[in-house]
Write a protein that holds these residues in place. Structure first.
Motif, PDB file in Angstrom:
ATOM      1  N   LEU A  20       8.901  50.370  26.236  1.00  0.00           N
ATOM      2  CA  LEU A  20       8.951  49.476  25.077  1.00  0.00           C
ATOM      3  C   LEU A  20      10.395  49.235  24.647  1.00  0.00           C
ATOM      4  O   LEU A  20      10.794  48.082  24.399  1.00  0.00           O
ATOM      5  CB  LEU A  20       8.148  50.079  23.928  1.00  0.00           C
ATOM      6  N   ILE A  21      11.175  50.297  24.567  1.00  0.00           N
ATOM      7  CA  ILE A  21      12.569  50.163  24.127  1.00  0.00           C
ATOM      8  C   ILE A  21      13.342  49.265  25.085  1.00  0.00           C
ATOM      9  O   ILE A  21      14.090  48.373  24.658  1.00  0.00           O
ATOM     10  CB  ILE A  21      13.222  51.553  24.015  1.00  0.00           C
ATOM     11  N   ILE A  22      13.156  49.485  26.390  1.00  0.00           N
ATOM     12  CA  ILE A  22      13.902  48.679  27.359  1.00  0.00           C
ATOM     13  C   ILE A  22      13.417  47.234  27.343  1.00  0.00           C
ATOM     14  O   ILE A  22      14.209  46.302  27.538  1.00  0.00           O
ATOM     15  CB  ILE A  22      13.785  49.296  28.765  1.00  0.00           C
ATOM     16  N   THR A  23      12.120  47.026  27.117  1.00  0.00           N
ATOM     17  CA  THR A  23      11.613  45.652  27.012  1.00  0.00           C
ATOM     18  C   THR A  23      12.269  44.917  25.852  1.00  0.00           C
ATOM     19  O   THR A  23      12.686  43.752  25.970  1.00  0.00           O
ATOM     20  CB  THR A  23      10.083  45.668  26.830  1.00  0.00           C
ATOM     21  N   ILE A  24      12.377  45.584  24.707  1.00  0.00           N
ATOM     22  CA  ILE A  24      13.015  44.967  23.543  1.00  0.00           C
ATOM     23  C   ILE A  24      14.497  44.687  23.818  1.00  0.00           C
ATOM     24  O   ILE A  24      15.001  43.591  23.533  1.00  0.00           O
ATOM     25  CB  ILE A  24      12.849  45.872  22.310  1.00  0.00           C
ATOM     26  N   LEU A  25      15.182  45.678  24.389  1.00  0.00           N
ATOM     27  CA  LEU A  25      16.603  45.490  24.703  1.00  0.00           C
ATOM     28  C   LEU A  25      16.797  44.391  25.736  1.00  0.00           C
ATOM     29  O   LEU A  25      17.740  43.591  25.644  1.00  0.00           O
ATOM     30  CB  LEU A  25      17.197  46.806  25.214  1.00  0.00           C
ATOM     31  N   GLY A  26      15.895  44.340  26.718  1.00  0.00           N
ATOM     32  CA  GLY A  26      15.997  43.301  27.743  1.00  0.00           C
ATOM     33  C   GLY A  26      15.804  41.913  27.166  1.00  0.00           C
ATOM     34  O   GLY A  26      16.514  40.973  27.525  1.00  0.00           O
ATOM     35  N   ALA A  27      14.818  41.785  26.260  1.00  0.00           N
ATOM     36  CA  ALA A  27      14.584  40.479  25.633  1.00  0.00           C
ATOM     37  C   ALA A  27      15.780  40.043  24.796  1.00  0.00           C
ATOM     38  O   ALA A  27      16.177  38.870  24.798  1.00  0.00           O
ATOM     39  CB  ALA A  27      13.325  40.542  24.774  1.00  0.00           C
ATOM     40  N   LYS A  28      16.375  40.980  24.087  1.00  0.00           N
ATOM     41  CA  LYS A  28      17.538  40.647  23.267  1.00  0.00           C
ATOM     42  C   LYS A  28      18.778  40.374  24.117  1.00  0.00           C
ATOM     43  O   LYS A  28      19.676  39.633  23.707  1.00  0.00           O
ATOM     44  CB  LYS A  28      17.803  41.774  22.276  1.00  0.00           C
ATOM     45  N   ALA A  29      18.811  40.975  25.325  1.00  0.00           N
ATOM     46  CA  ALA A  29      19.959  40.745  26.209  1.00  0.00           C
ATOM     47  C   ALA A  29      19.890  39.395  26.916  1.00  0.00           C
ATOM     48  O   ALA A  29      20.918  38.905  27.398  1.00  0.00           O
ATOM     49  CB  ALA A  29      20.050  41.865  27.249  1.00  0.00           C
ATOM     50  N   ILE A  86      16.225  33.562  37.659  1.00  0.00           N
ATOM     51  CA  ILE A  86      15.730  34.936  37.672  1.00  0.00           C
ATOM     52  C   ILE A  86      15.554  35.527  36.278  1.00  0.00           C
ATOM     53  O   ILE A  86      14.643  36.305  36.034  1.00  0.00           O
ATOM     54  CB  ILE A  86      16.653  35.845  38.515  1.00  0.00           C
ATOM     55  N   THR A  87      16.423  35.163  35.346  1.00  0.00           N
ATOM     56  CA  THR A  87      16.312  35.760  34.007  1.00  0.00           C
ATOM     57  C   THR A  87      15.107  35.212  33.248  1.00  0.00           C
ATOM     58  O   THR A  87      14.541  35.920  32.400  1.00  0.00           O
ATOM     59  CB  THR A  87      17.590  35.504  33.194  1.00  0.00           C
ATOM     60  N   TRP A  88      14.702  33.979  33.524  1.00  0.00           N
ATOM     61  CA  TRP A  88      13.528  33.406  32.876  1.00  0.00           C
ATOM     62  C   TRP A  88      12.257  34.106  33.360  1.00  0.00           C
ATOM     63  O   TRP A  88      11.425  34.528  32.555  1.00  0.00           O
ATOM     64  CB  TRP A  88      13.449  31.912  33.155  1.00  0.00           C
ATOM     65  N   VAL A  89      12.088  34.256  34.669  1.00  0.00           N
ATOM     66  CA  VAL A  89      10.891  34.900  35.213  1.00  0.00           C
ATOM     67  C   VAL A  89      10.934  36.416  35.018  1.00  0.00           C
ATOM     68  O   VAL A  89       9.900  37.086  35.075  1.00  0.00           O
ATOM     69  CB  VAL A  89      10.708  34.565  36.711  1.00  0.00           C
ATOM     70  N   GLU A  90      12.120  36.952  34.770  1.00  0.00           N
ATOM     71  CA  GLU A  90      12.243  38.385  34.541  1.00  0.00           C
ATOM     72  C   GLU A  90      11.541  38.808  33.257  1.00  0.00           C
ATOM     73  O   GLU A  90      11.181  39.986  33.099  1.00  0.00           O
ATOM     74  CB  GLU A  90      13.718  38.781  34.479  1.00  0.00           C
ATOM     75  N   ALA A  91      11.295  37.866  32.369  1.00  0.00           N
ATOM     76  CA  ALA A  91      10.575  38.176  31.136  1.00  0.00           C
ATOM     77  C   ALA A  91       9.200  38.744  31.450  1.00  0.00           C
ATOM     78  O   ALA A  91       8.750  39.722  30.830  1.00  0.00           O
ATOM     79  CB  ALA A  91      10.447  36.919  30.279  1.00  0.00           C
ATOM     80  N   ALA A 142      15.447  27.201  25.235  1.00  0.00           N
ATOM     81  CA  ALA A 142      14.154  27.902  25.210  1.00  0.00           C
ATOM     82  C   ALA A 142      14.359  29.394  25.426  1.00  0.00           C
ATOM     83  O   ALA A 142      15.228  29.827  26.188  1.00  0.00           O
ATOM     84  CB  ALA A 142      13.238  27.328  26.289  1.00  0.00           C
ATOM     85  N   LYS A 143      13.543  30.170  24.752  1.00  0.00           N
ATOM     86  CA  LYS A 143      13.594  31.625  24.915  1.00  0.00           C
ATOM     87  C   LYS A 143      12.208  32.210  24.658  1.00  0.00           C
ATOM     88  O   LYS A 143      11.393  31.633  23.943  1.00  0.00           O
ATOM     89  CB  LYS A 143      14.617  32.248  23.973  1.00  0.00           C
ATOM     90  N   GLN A 144      11.952  33.370  25.239  1.00  0.00           N
ATOM     91  CA  GLN A 144      10.653  34.040  25.118  1.00  0.00           C
ATOM     92  C   GLN A 144      10.774  35.374  24.377  1.00  0.00           C
ATOM     93  O   GLN A 144       9.866  36.196  24.406  1.00  0.00           O
ATOM     94  CB  GLN A 144      10.069  34.290  26.515  1.00  0.00           C
ATOM     95  N   GLU A 145      11.874  35.584  23.726  1.00  0.00           N
ATOM     96  CA  GLU A 145      12.176  36.875  23.125  1.00  0.00           C
ATOM     97  C   GLU A 145      11.110  37.347  22.153  1.00  0.00           C
ATOM     98  O   GLU A 145      10.611  38.480  22.243  1.00  0.00           O
ATOM     99  CB  GLU A 145      13.530  36.801  22.416  1.00  0.00           C
ATOM    100  N   THR A 146      10.722  36.484  21.203  1.00  0.00           N
ATOM    101  CA  THR A 146       9.770  36.887  20.174  1.00  0.00           C
ATOM    102  C   THR A 146       8.425  37.269  20.768  1.00  0.00           C
ATOM    103  O   THR A 146       7.828  38.292  20.388  1.00  0.00           O
ATOM    104  CB  THR A 146       9.590  35.760  19.146  1.00  0.00           C
ATOM    105  N   ALA A 147       7.925  36.461  21.706  1.00  0.00           N
ATOM    106  CA  ALA A 147       6.624  36.731  22.312  1.00  0.00           C
ATOM    107  C   ALA A 147       6.645  38.042  23.090  1.00  0.00           C
ATOM    108  O   ALA A 147       5.706  38.843  23.009  1.00  0.00           O
ATOM    109  CB  ALA A 147       6.232  35.577  23.234  1.00  0.00           C
ATOM    110  N   ILE A 148       7.718  38.287  23.838  1.00  0.00           N
ATOM    111  CA  ILE A 148       7.825  39.508  24.632  1.00  0.00           C
ATOM    112  C   ILE A 148       7.789  40.732  23.727  1.00  0.00           C
ATOM    113  O   ILE A 148       7.039  41.686  23.961  1.00  0.00           O
ATOM    114  CB  ILE A 148       9.124  39.503  25.458  1.00  0.00           C
ATOM    115  N   ILE A 149       8.600  40.725  22.688  1.00  0.00           N
ATOM    116  CA  ILE A 149       8.695  41.886  21.802  1.00  0.00           C
ATOM    117  C   ILE A 149       7.377  42.118  21.068  1.00  0.00           C
ATOM    118  O   ILE A 149       6.917  43.259  20.941  1.00  0.00           O
ATOM    119  CB  ILE A 149       9.854  41.696  20.808  1.00  0.00           C
ATOM    120  N   ALA A 150       6.748  41.023  20.597  1.00  0.00           N
ATOM    121  CA  ALA A 150       5.501  41.161  19.844  1.00  0.00           C
ATOM    122  C   ALA A 150       4.398  41.762  20.707  1.00  0.00           C
ATOM    123  O   ALA A 150       3.701  42.702  20.290  1.00  0.00           O
ATOM    124  CB  ALA A 150       5.071  39.803  19.297  1.00  0.00           C
TER     125      ALA A 150
END
Length: 389
Positions: free
Chosen positions: A83-92, A262-267, A30-38
């Motif tokens: 915004l940039i760090i949010t995108i980088l964080g989601a991809k990381a 921590i990485t899951w809730v960090e989203a 499971a991942k939340q990357e797409t939702a976070i970036i959008a």
């Protein structure tokens, strides 16, 4: 069970040693990357459009850019950083389960979180300071108590900004230990990271509330109808949405301090830290967009039918309309060169048809306009006014 064991075999041994096995039934894919970036992209786009319309309204009304506008542009630049760090964080890997990552991934996420601390603080603080400058201009002739509230809110906001930057700088020694600790690096130490972050998020909410309540007593003291007071307060209280986001962010940080994953809730931390400054910019810009709304409505309808039109303008001509109701912003006297657009400390009738309007005075005219296919144009607007809401 076989699927779970297969996933467990692929978990990095260092993660297992540090955090233990994952909970039963967890989906490591499971991942939340797409939702976070959008969501981050959409919210930042709204902030950009809102500020762009605000600047357009300034030019449309011939106000010119003012200090609060420039400061809001600075806040938007910082918001682009979030915004940039949010995108980088989601991809990381922020928004993925801890056991699906490697120690280097966790280290990279925390490196971004550290940078986020500085950029987020700048975005929300410069937004608040811009709003306070707007209040100062709007209520320049406000009460002494108003200026005390305004000064305290500004002092608290600047203090918050300096505090969060100072705490971040002193959080770990050496600084890089904040993120290298997940690589098994020794020889460093940190303050209580969880308590530091949580307390700073609470201080941010306090600052939001202070900024929110600063203009309310001044608005309630204005010589306006109750309906107009409610309307003006509603516009000013749009900042309450930011307080809601800030409160939810406290909840997200609390989960971050107590959860193992921590990485899951960090989203949520990354996402809300991007949403809050965007919401702040939008809510701060909306009061300036009323003239554009009126212009768009007039163009769509092609007329104004029995509507009360109130505008603020700078004039040096003689009054040629008998029976209009004029409202002076400020005292009964005005000195040349003053910005006399604030406070509504006096309301009066006039001037008469034969009386010259003094120079450097801003007046508000209320009149009933009959149905017409043309929208009357007025002289260049000079400053914002509460009555324009």
């Amino acid at each position: 069970m076989a699927w779970y064991l297969l996933c467990a075999m692929e978990i990095d041994p260092a993660i297992l040693a540090a955090f233990g096995p994952p909970p039963d039934g967890i989906d490591l894919l499971a991942k939340q990357e797409t939702a976070i970036i959008a969501v981050a992209l959409v919210s930042t786009a709204f902030a950009t459009v809102a500020l762009g319309l605000r600047i357009w309204a300034r030019n449309f009304q011939r106000f010119g850019m003012m200090a609060d506008d420039w400061l809001m542009i600075v806040a938007l630049i910082f918001t682009y950083g979030t915004l940039i760090i949010t995108i980088l964080g989601a991809k990381a890997g922020a928004g993925r389960h801890l056991w699906a990552l490697h120690p280097q991934d966790v280290s990279n996420i925390f490196r971004l979180l550290y940078a986020y601390t500085y950029i987020y603080a700048g975005s929300v603080s410069f937004t608040k300071l811009s709003i306070l400058l707007f209040y100062r201009r709007l209520f320049e002739r406000g009460s002494a108590w108003f200026h005390v509230r305004l000064g305290f809110a500004a002092f608290f906001t600047i203090g918050y900004l300096l505090s969060i930057w100072s705490v971040a700088a002193a959080l770990c020694q050496p600084t890089e230990f904040f993120w290298t600790q997940f690589l098994g690096v020794t020889g460093g130490k940190c303050l209580d990271i969880n308590a530091s972050f949580l307390s700073l998020t609470v201080l941010n909410l306090v600052a939001d509330l202070l900024v929110l309540v600063v203009p309310i007593p001044e608005i309630l003291a204005l010589k306006m109808t109750t309906k107009k007071k409610i309307s003006v307060c509603a516009v000013m209280l749009l900042g309450g949405l930011v307080c809601v986001v800030s409160a939810v962010r406290i909840w997200a940080f609390y989960r971050f301090t107590v959860e193992i994953d921590i990485t899951w809730v960090e989203a949520n931390v990354f996402l809300l830290s991007s949403l809050e400054p965007s919401f702040g910019i939008v809510s701060a810009c909306l009061p300036s967009l009323r003239p554009l709304y009126r212009r768009a409505r007039a163009r769509i309808t092609g007329k104004e039918t029995h509507s009360t039109t109130t505008g603020t303008w700078y004039t040096n001509s003689k009054a040629d309309r008998i029976g209009n109701s004029y409202v002076r912003f400020g005292d009964d006297t005005s000195r040349s060169g003053e910005q006399d657009d604030i406070a509504l400390t006096s309301i009066g009738k006039g001037p008469s048809a034969n009386k010259t309007i003094p120079q450097n005075i801003i007046l508000v005219r209320s009149e009933i306009t009959q149905s017409t296919n043309q929208v009357q144009t007025r002289g260049p607007l000079r400053h914002d006014s509460l009555d324009s809401y």
